[in-house]
Design a protein around this motif. Structure first.
Motif, PDB file in Angstrom:
ATOM      1  N   ALA A 104     -45.560 -17.202  20.871  1.00 54.75           N
ATOM      2  CA  ALA A 104     -45.911 -18.488  21.484  1.00 54.75           C
ATOM      3  C   ALA A 104     -47.407 -18.749  21.389  1.00 54.75           C
ATOM      4  CB  ALA A 104     -45.448 -18.508  22.940  1.00 54.75           C
ATOM      5  N   LEU A 105     -48.196 -17.727  21.609  1.00 57.13           N
ATOM      6  CA  LEU A 105     -49.651 -17.858  21.526  1.00 57.13           C
ATOM      7  C   LEU A 105     -50.088 -18.229  20.110  1.00 57.13           C
ATOM      8  CD1 LEU A 105     -52.384 -17.596  22.939  1.00 57.13           C
ATOM      9  CD2 LEU A 105     -52.319 -15.159  22.416  1.00 57.13           C
ATOM     10  N   ARG A 106     -49.521 -17.547  19.107  1.00 55.91           N
ATOM     11  CA  ARG A 106     -49.861 -17.866  17.706  1.00 55.91           C
ATOM     12  C   ARG A 106     -49.456 -19.293  17.360  1.00 55.91           C
ATOM     13  NH1 ARG A 106     -48.017 -12.508  16.870  1.00 55.91           N
ATOM     14  NH2 ARG A 106     -46.022 -13.268  16.113  1.00 55.91           N
ATOM     15  N   ALA A 121     -51.036 -24.868  16.167  1.00 56.70           N
ATOM     16  CA  ALA A 121     -50.874 -26.294  16.463  1.00 56.70           C
ATOM     17  C   ALA A 121     -52.197 -26.907  16.911  1.00 56.70           C
ATOM     18  CB  ALA A 121     -49.802 -26.491  17.532  1.00 56.70           C
ATOM     19  N   ARG A 122     -52.941 -26.195  17.739  1.00 59.79           N
ATOM     20  CA  ARG A 122     -54.221 -26.711  18.221  1.00 59.79           C
ATOM     21  C   ARG A 122     -55.230 -26.844  17.080  1.00 59.79           C
ATOM     22  NH1 ARG A 122     -57.264 -30.104  20.637  1.00 59.79           N
ATOM     23  NH2 ARG A 122     -59.193 -29.268  21.474  1.00 59.79           N
ATOM     24  N   LEU A 145     -57.652 -28.962  10.934  1.00 57.75           N
ATOM     25  CA  LEU A 145     -57.469 -27.976   9.874  1.00 57.75           C
ATOM     26  C   LEU A 145     -56.074 -28.134   9.274  1.00 57.75           C
ATOM     27  CD1 LEU A 145     -59.124 -24.798  11.398  1.00 57.75           C
ATOM     28  CD2 LEU A 145     -60.123 -26.517   9.905  1.00 57.75           C
ATOM     29  N   SER A 146     -55.966 -27.873   8.001  1.00 55.65           N
ATOM     30  CA  SER A 146     -54.697 -28.056   7.302  1.00 55.65           C
ATOM     31  C   SER A 146     -53.792 -26.844   7.472  1.00 55.65           C
ATOM     32  CB  SER A 146     -54.956 -28.287   5.815  1.00 55.65           C
ATOM     33  OG  SER A 146     -53.747 -28.291   5.105  1.00 55.65           O
ATOM     34  N   SER A 157     -54.756 -22.715   3.934  1.00 60.23           N
ATOM     35  CA  SER A 157     -55.324 -21.465   4.458  1.00 60.23           C
ATOM     36  C   SER A 157     -56.570 -21.660   5.305  1.00 60.23           C
ATOM     37  CB  SER A 157     -55.626 -20.473   3.328  1.00 60.23           C
ATOM     38  OG  SER A 157     -54.451 -20.158   2.635  1.00 60.23           O
ATOM     39  N   SER A 158     -56.822 -22.868   5.784  1.00 60.39           N
ATOM     40  CA  SER A 158     -57.996 -23.049   6.635  1.00 60.39           C
ATOM     41  C   SER A 158     -57.740 -22.548   8.053  1.00 60.39           C
ATOM     42  CB  SER A 158     -58.443 -24.512   6.653  1.00 60.39           C
ATOM     43  OG  SER A 158     -57.424 -25.347   7.123  1.00 60.39           O
ATOM     44  N   ILE A 159     -56.486 -22.368   8.413  1.00 64.73           N
ATOM     45  CA  ILE A 159     -56.156 -21.762   9.711  1.00 64.73           C
ATOM     46  C   ILE A 159     -56.024 -20.262   9.457  1.00 64.73           C
ATOM     47  CG2 ILE A 159     -54.499 -21.599  11.591  1.00 64.73           C
ATOM     48  CD1 ILE A 159     -53.820 -24.546  11.105  1.00 64.73           C
TER      49      ILE A 159
END
Length: 119
Positions: free
Chosen positions: A48-50, A55-56, A62-63, A67-69
């Protein structure tokens, strides 16, 4: 003039709090270590945290596809993750490190050996 496309993301956020905005992962791990929650509950909290984190970061621009996340999640720390990945386990833990799972990871993180209960 030729245009080249880059496979690198235009932005990234390294160091975004992996433990959660309110230290949710830390609390979930401590609850598990204290025996008040199961490993399944810990894994659910981590998922859930990931998901919330991804999402945030996407909401911030960020896309999700370039791979920007960053995927830098770790239950304990990235150094321990790397040590487990390359087999750099202290000799005194060699007998418990085979097939290292989450409980073995925590045992190594804490530097304690499992206790054997007498019958």
């Amino acid at each position: 003039m030729t245009t080249t496309s880059s496979s690198f993301p235009t932005a990234s956020i390294l160091g975004y709090p992996r433990v959660g905005a309110r230290r949710e992962l830390k609390r979930a791990i401590e609850s598990h270590w204290a025996g008040t929650s199961s490993l399944d509950e810990l894994e659910t909290a981590a998922r859930a945290l990931r998901s919330t984190r991804r999402a945030r970061l996407a909401e911030l621009g960020l896309s999700k596809t370039d791979s920007s996340i960053p995927e830098d999640f770790s239950f304990y720390d990235q150094v321990l993750d790397t040590a487990l990945a390359v087999g750099a386990i202290p000799t005194r833990f060699a007998d418990v490190a085979e097939g290292a799972g989450r409980e073995t990871e925590f045992l190594l993180a804490r530097g304690t050996r499992p206790t054997r209960r007498s019958r």
